[in-house]
Write an enzyme that holds these catalytic residues in place. Structure first.
Site, PDB file in Angstrom:
ATOM      1  N   ARG A  25      -8.925  -3.243  -4.774  1.00 36.74           N
ATOM      2  CA  ARG A  25      -9.202  -4.619  -4.356  1.00 36.74           C
ATOM      3  C   ARG A  25      -9.436  -4.696  -2.842  1.00 36.74           C
ATOM      4  O   ARG A  25      -8.624  -4.262  -2.050  1.00 36.74           O
ATOM      5  CB  ARG A  25      -7.999  -5.491  -4.748  1.00 36.74           C
ATOM      6  CG  ARG A  25      -8.069  -6.937  -4.340  1.00 36.74           C
ATOM      7  CD  ARG A  25      -6.805  -7.686  -4.705  1.00 36.74           C
ATOM      8  NE  ARG A  25      -5.628  -7.197  -3.997  1.00 36.74           N
ATOM      9  CZ  ARG A  25      -4.452  -7.830  -3.988  1.00 36.74           C
ATOM     10  NH1 ARG A  25      -4.305  -8.965  -4.658  1.00 36.74           N
ATOM     11  NH2 ARG A  25      -3.433  -7.330  -3.323  1.00 36.74           N
ATOM     12  N   CYS A  75      -5.049   5.868  -4.272  1.00 38.07           N
ATOM     13  CA  CYS A  75      -4.372   4.583  -4.119  1.00 38.07           C
ATOM     14  C   CYS A  75      -2.958   4.752  -4.649  1.00 38.07           C
ATOM     15  O   CYS A  75      -2.768   5.005  -5.842  1.00 38.07           O
ATOM     16  CB  CYS A  75      -5.118   3.484  -4.873  1.00 38.07           C
ATOM     17  SG  CYS A  75      -4.280   1.886  -4.833  1.00 38.07           S
ATOM     18  N   CYS A 109       0.874  -1.176   0.000  1.00 38.76           N
ATOM     19  CA  CYS A 109       0.000   0.000   0.000  1.00 38.76           C
ATOM     20  C   CYS A 109       0.908   1.221   0.000  1.00 38.76           C
ATOM     21  O   CYS A 109       1.550   1.526   1.006  1.00 38.76           O
ATOM     22  CB  CYS A 109      -0.923   0.000   1.211  1.00 38.76           C
ATOM     23  SG  CYS A 109      -2.002   1.457   1.267  1.00 38.76           S
ATOM     24  N   ASN A 122       0.381   4.588  -0.236  1.00 38.57           N
ATOM     25  CA  ASN A 122       0.074   5.730   0.629  1.00 38.57           C
ATOM     26  C   ASN A 122       0.320   5.402   2.100  1.00 38.57           C
ATOM     27  O   ASN A 122       0.775   6.248   2.870  1.00 38.57           O
ATOM     28  CB  ASN A 122      -1.376   6.181   0.418  1.00 38.57           C
ATOM     29  CG  ASN A 122      -1.561   6.939  -0.873  1.00 38.57           C
ATOM     30  OD1 ASN A 122      -0.703   7.715  -1.273  1.00 38.57           O
ATOM     31  ND2 ASN A 122      -2.674   6.711  -1.544  1.00 38.57           N
TER      32      ASN A 122
END
Length: 302
Positions: free
Chosen positions: A217, A225, A77, A79
């Site tokens: 997802r 994202c 991820c 961020n």
């Protein structure tokens, strides 16, 4: 509230929001049902991802464990990496931090601008089995995939890439022409993606600017994202739609993406925010806010 309350931070990177637990000294164990309840925006704290900061077996500054709002664990991820990098740098007083993830070691660096962090997201992967896809494609810049009628598909021929998790990018002229809340779930769970996929629609504005919407997802529509921004930037440059350095504009704000030619690494730069501090009762999952406001990011150490 219980005497066993667990402190947490609520953070976001351009609206892509997280609950962050510090589990380096005491473990934080929550099952998938508890994660879903805490992530519910109506009855819980609400988040896109839950981040658990743990001790790093590899000797990095920390290990970052990531769960989506649906309770599933994921490997990357972008961020969240920027947010955790910020916290680790503030804690150490240094201008860089190394974060271990299931996708590998990532490096975060302060930029000298308030709240802004750069993360080296490593190298993209393009081989069909690395993304992964259910079928073999020699060229993943544009694979044979469409939804809608054969003679008039709604979306078709996406670029696919793995930047720690699988992404499909559809190139469109008008983002507003597509209902991602309807299309996103179908594509996320398409048989072509055995591990599901993050779905983006992208409009190239210029050689240096792209506008994007993302169905993430395990999350759904999101304000931003980081890995999707990386995927879009890399896919655009690979297909010569843009240069290697672009601003990716998401609903929550811009991310600067550079796909560095010298070492094939992706650099992502953007803002972070601490929304508030709080505590959670692990028995009832009730929570309280204990401190508001943002904290200043580390200034670059000279």
């Amino acid at each position: 509230m219980s005497e066993r309350n667990i402190p947490f931070l609520k953070m976001n990177g351009l609206g892509n929001d997280f609950v962050v637990w510090d589990a380096r000294e005491a473990p934080v164990r929550l099952d998938a049902e508890a994660i879903r309840r805490i992530g519910d925006r109506e009855t819980g704290i609400g988040f896109d991802q839950m981040i658990t900061v743990e001790k790093s077996p590899a000797g990095a500054d920390a290990f970052m464990r990531i769960h989506n709002r649906d309770g599933s664990e994921v490997d990357a991820c972008g961020n969240a990496t920027r947010c955790i990098g910020r916290l680790l740098m503030e804690e150490s007083g240094l201008a860089a931090a190394t974060i271990e993830t299931n996708a590998g070691l990532l490096k975060a660096a302060a930029t000298g601008m308030a709240r802004r962090v750069t993360v080296d997201m490593g190298e993209p992967r393009f081989a069909w089995h690395e993304i992964p896809l259910a079928e073999e494609f020699h060229d993943t810049r544009a694979i044979e995939l469409q939804i809608g009628p054969i003679d008039a598909p709604i979306l078709h021929t996406p670029s696919v890439v793995n930047v720690g998790n699988p992404h499909a990018v559809f190139w469109v002229r008008d983002l507003d022409a597509y209902d991602m809340s309807r299309i996103g779930p179908m594509l996320e769970n398409h048989p072509m993606f055995p591990e599901r996929a993050n779905i983006s629609i992208a409009h190239v504005i210029s050689d240096e600017e792209i506008e994007v919407r993302v169905w993430e997802r395990g999350v759904g529509l999101t304000q931003a994202c980081g890995t999707a921004a990386c995927a879009v930037g890399v896919a655009a440059a690979r297909d010569r739609r843009t240069g290697r350095k672009v601003t990716v504009r998401l609903p929550g704000g811009p991310l600067l993406i550079e796909w560095r030619e010298s070492d094939n690494h992706i650099l992502m730069t953007g803002d972070t925010e601490v929304e508030y501090e709080g505590v959670l009762d692990p028995d009832t999952l009730a929570f309280e806010k204990t401190a508001p406001g943002d904290r200043p990011i580390l200034e670059v150490v000279k």
